[in-house]
Design a protein around this motif. Structure first.
Motif, PDB file in Angstrom:
ATOM      1  N   LEU A 254      13.340 -21.891  57.501  1.00 59.60           N
ATOM      2  CA  LEU A 254      13.473 -21.181  56.230  1.00 59.60           C
ATOM      3  C   LEU A 254      14.436 -21.829  55.242  1.00 59.60           C
ATOM      4  CD1 LEU A 254      13.591 -17.539  57.673  1.00 59.60           C
ATOM      5  CD2 LEU A 254      11.624 -18.729  56.703  1.00 59.60           C
ATOM      6  N   ILE A 255      15.626 -22.196  55.700  1.00 56.78           N
ATOM      7  CA  ILE A 255      16.656 -22.658  54.763  1.00 56.78           C
ATOM      8  C   ILE A 255      16.338 -24.011  54.130  1.00 56.78           C
ATOM      9  CG2 ILE A 255      19.060 -23.422  54.585  1.00 56.78           C
ATOM     10  CD1 ILE A 255      18.734 -20.455  54.382  1.00 56.78           C
ATOM     11  N   PRO A 256      16.004 -25.078  54.880  1.00 58.05           N
ATOM     12  CA  PRO A 256      15.695 -26.357  54.213  1.00 58.05           C
ATOM     13  C   PRO A 256      14.528 -26.272  53.229  1.00 58.05           C
ATOM     14  CG  PRO A 256      16.154 -26.714  56.542  1.00 58.05           C
ATOM     15  CD  PRO A 256      16.053 -25.241  56.349  1.00 58.05           C
ATOM     16  N   PRO A 257      13.414 -25.586  53.563  1.00 56.84           N
ATOM     17  CA  PRO A 257      12.358 -25.455  52.550  1.00 56.84           C
ATOM     18  C   PRO A 257      12.827 -24.699  51.305  1.00 56.84           C
ATOM     19  CG  PRO A 257      11.495 -24.944  54.729  1.00 56.84           C
ATOM     20  CD  PRO A 257      12.973 -25.040  54.861  1.00 56.84           C
ATOM     21  N   ALA A 258      13.670 -23.666  51.495  1.00 54.97           N
ATOM     22  CA  ALA A 258      14.188 -22.927  50.340  1.00 54.97           C
ATOM     23  C   ALA A 258      15.053 -23.829  49.474  1.00 54.97           C
ATOM     24  CB  ALA A 258      14.991 -21.707  50.814  1.00 54.97           C
ATOM     25  N   ALA A 259      15.878 -24.663  50.118  1.00 52.83           N
ATOM     26  CA  ALA A 259      16.706 -25.606  49.362  1.00 52.83           C
ATOM     27  C   ALA A 259      15.843 -26.639  48.649  1.00 52.83           C
ATOM     28  CB  ALA A 259      17.692 -26.298  50.307  1.00 52.83           C
ATOM     29  N   ALA A 260      14.768 -27.090  49.294  1.00 50.19           N
ATOM     30  CA  ALA A 260      13.855 -28.050  48.665  1.00 50.19           C
ATOM     31  C   ALA A 260      13.183 -27.426  47.444  1.00 50.19           C
ATOM     32  CB  ALA A 260      12.806 -28.521  49.668  1.00 50.19           C
ATOM     33  N   ALA A 261      12.810 -26.158  47.539  1.00 44.30           N
ATOM     34  CA  ALA A 261      12.217 -25.472  46.390  1.00 44.30           C
ATOM     35  C   ALA A 261      13.215 -25.388  45.241  1.00 44.30           C
ATOM     36  CB  ALA A 261      11.760 -24.069  46.800  1.00 44.30           C
ATOM     37  N   GLY A 262      14.486 -25.111  45.565  1.00 44.47           N
ATOM     38  CA  GLY A 262      15.522 -25.073  44.527  1.00 44.47           C
ATOM     39  C   GLY A 262      15.714 -26.415  43.856  1.00 44.47           C
ATOM     40  N   ILE A 263      15.692 -27.481  44.648  1.00 45.72           N
ATOM     41  CA  ILE A 263      15.831 -28.832  44.085  1.00 45.72           C
ATOM     42  C   ILE A 263      14.659 -29.142  43.153  1.00 45.72           C
ATOM     43  CG2 ILE A 263      15.795 -31.292  44.681  1.00 45.72           C
ATOM     44  CD1 ILE A 263      17.312 -30.550  47.251  1.00 45.72           C
ATOM     45  N   ALA A 264      13.455 -28.786  43.581  1.00 43.30           N
ATOM     46  CA  ALA A 264      12.272 -29.029  42.747  1.00 43.30           C
ATOM     47  C   ALA A 264      12.367 -28.267  41.425  1.00 43.30           C
ATOM     48  CB  ALA A 264      11.015 -28.631  43.507  1.00 43.30           C
ATOM     49  N   ILE A 265      12.888 -27.036  41.480  1.00 44.71           N
ATOM     50  CA  ILE A 265      13.061 -26.254  40.254  1.00 44.71           C
ATOM     51  C   ILE A 265      14.062 -26.941  39.326  1.00 44.71           C
ATOM     52  CG2 ILE A 265      13.949 -24.078  39.337  1.00 44.71           C
ATOM     53  CD1 ILE A 265      12.820 -22.707  41.839  1.00 44.71           C
ATOM     54  N   ALA A 266      15.169 -27.412  39.885  1.00 40.38           N
ATOM     55  CA  ALA A 266      16.208 -28.064  39.080  1.00 40.38           C
ATOM     56  C   ALA A 266      15.688 -29.326  38.411  1.00 40.38           C
ATOM     57  CB  ALA A 266      17.414 -28.388  39.956  1.00 40.38           C
ATOM     58  N   TRP A 267      14.769 -30.022  39.071  1.00 37.68           N
ATOM     59  CA  TRP A 267      14.212 -31.264  38.511  1.00 37.68           C
ATOM     60  C   TRP A 267      12.948 -31.007  37.694  1.00 37.68           C
ATOM     61  CZ3 TRP A 267      18.167 -32.386  41.594  1.00 37.68           C
ATOM     62  CH2 TRP A 267      18.779 -33.630  41.472  1.00 37.68           C
ATOM     63  N   GLY A 268      12.532 -29.751  37.611  1.00 38.51           N
ATOM     64  CA  GLY A 268      11.350 -29.427  36.825  1.00 38.51           C
ATOM     65  C   GLY A 268      10.052 -29.932  37.418  1.00 38.51           C
TER      66      GLY A 268
END
Length: 442
Positions: A254-268
């Motif tokens: 759960l946590i690494p995919p959630a962090a990856a989603a956050g990174i993708a959001i930050a980079w647009g």
């Protein structure tokens, strides 16, 4: 084995002690002199798998509403009568090791921290995971899993389903939804701050970071991690084994995919955000599905038969809902897996085509030095709904060595034509030439 302590309400003393005598249970009774509604406290040891049926029998006498019960671990019991009781309740299946329904319920409640602690630990784990992904550091990512508090709500939802505790079930689901949303939001804000402050190089290629790319384009095999985590978490909880390590496994899903989603959001990155978010959702639902199915399979039920029927209907309803969500999202993951496979096959075919071209007689002055391909992502839609992410080759870079100044332009045209024919689509082909000089030493 367990040591059970039960307060005896006024008027129930003979009934309670008579029940224990009928079951052949050793007990000790102390008188209650506080002047309250209790007449005594009875202590008795029980084998692990005898706790649930004995407590159910006592609760049917009305003790649940009028008294309290404490169950604690007991290290050693020396008693011939206890040995006979242990033999009578012994089984050859998992019931031998599982804890009682009452203990399971309490353990599940206690595993979820208070709300402020839950929020703080979730944010910390998401931030650490974000840093670990950007650093491409598996050790840091694992560290983020250790501090994630997600196992409590996940197991609480499963226990609430099979024991017909709606409050626990919905509480577990709400905690999970809030925690995962908070993890994605926290990771997005932290990643955006790193990007804005140029702590992360502006031109960094996120897809080239191994820890991130596998979450941007999730594979169907990752579903096995979530299902295994759900089963292992429930088995650890129901057998009284420490769930700390299993909690790490659930957090890994759960946590690494959630962090990856956050990174993708930050980079647009829209497509990458979709891929990582879908992975978070399918893993969360899979953990719950596996937990409910495992608990029901191991024999946990509500106390009363009419509650069992109601719980059975709710369990089937929840399992059907969880399974439907997993099935729909698995179609998405399957599409990504198939697309990745096709891309790998195409990359190998491109390399074979380039190699075969350079092995022809008219190109004997050329040597294939390196071949690289770049991929891009696109969304697949079915009746207006997203069903997958396509990963296709968009550019091929071929590095060729040459001797004696041959006609390089003709070879570049031939390579571009044959590579496009191989992949059966228009891709950008860039051919780089490097002059090589061969010398024989000795």
């Amino acid at each position: 084995m367990r040591l059970v302590q039960v307060t005896i309400p006024a008027g129930k003393r003979e009934t309670v002690l008579g029940t224990l005598d009928d079951e052949g249970i050793d007990y000790v009774v102390t008188d209650e002199t506080s002047g309250r509604e209790y007449t005594g406290v009875v202590y008795f040891p029980l084998p692990d798998n005898a706790v649930e049926p004995i407590l159910d029998e006592l609760q049917e006498l009305g003790l649940e509403e009028q008294s309290y019960t404490v169950v604690v671990d007991a290290q050693t019991v020396v008693s011939r009568q206890f040995d006979e009781l242990e033999e009578r309740y012994s089984t050859d299946d998992t019931d031998e090791e599982r804890i009682s329904r009452q203990e399971l319920h309490t353990e599940a409640e206690n595993m979820t921290p208070t709300f402020p602690v839950y929020v703080a630990m979730t944010l910390i784990s998401a931030i650490v995971a974000t840093a670990g992904l950007l650093l491409d550091s598996p050790a840091v990512v694992v560290g983020s899993m250790v501090i994630a508090p997600l196992i409590g709500p996940a197991l609480a939802a499963s226990v609430g389903t099979v024991t017909d505790d709606d409050e626990m079930f919905w509480g577990g689901l709400k905690y999970q939804a809030f925690g995962l949303g908070l993890a994605i939001a926290g990771a997005a804000v932290f990643a955006w701050l790193l990007k804005t402050a140029n702590i992360v190089p502006p031109g960094i290629e996120l897809s080239s970071i191994g820890e991130i790319s596998e979450r941007f384009t999730p594979d169907l095999l990752l579903l096995a991690v979530a299902l295994g985590a759900g089963v292992a978490g429930v088995l650890a909880l129901s057998t009284g084994i420490s769930v700390a390590l299993v909690g790490v496994m659930i957090a890994a899903a759960l946590i690494p995919p959630a962090a990856a989603a956050g990174i993708a959001i930050a980079w647009g990155l829209v497509m990458e955000t979709v891929g990582a978010t879908v992975l978070v959702l399918v893993n969360a639902v899979s953990v719950n599905l596996a937990g409910v199915a495992t608990l029901w399979y191991t024999g946990y039920r509500p106390r009363n038969w009419f509650e069992t029927d109601d719980a059975h209907r709710k369990m089937l309803r929840n399992v059907a809902a969880f399974a439907a969500v997993v099935l729909v999202l698995s179609v998405f993951l399957g599409g990504v897996t198939y697309s990745t496979y096709q891309t790998s096959v195409a990359q190998q075919e491109i390399r074979n085509s380039a190699q075969e071209t350079l092995e022809e007689a008219q190109y004997e002055q050329f040597t294939l030095l390196e071949l690289q391909s770049s991929t891009g992502q696109g969304v697949t839609y079915d009746q207006g709904s997203i069903v997958g992410i396509n990963q296709g080759i968009t550019q091929v870079t071929v590095t060729v060595g040459y001797e004696n100044d041959p006609d390089r332009a003709a070879l570049a045209d031939v390579l571009a034509q044959r590579i496009n024919e191989t992949v059966q689509q228009d891709v950008t082909v860039e051919v780089r030439f490097i002059e090589v000089e061969r010398r024989q030493v000795g």
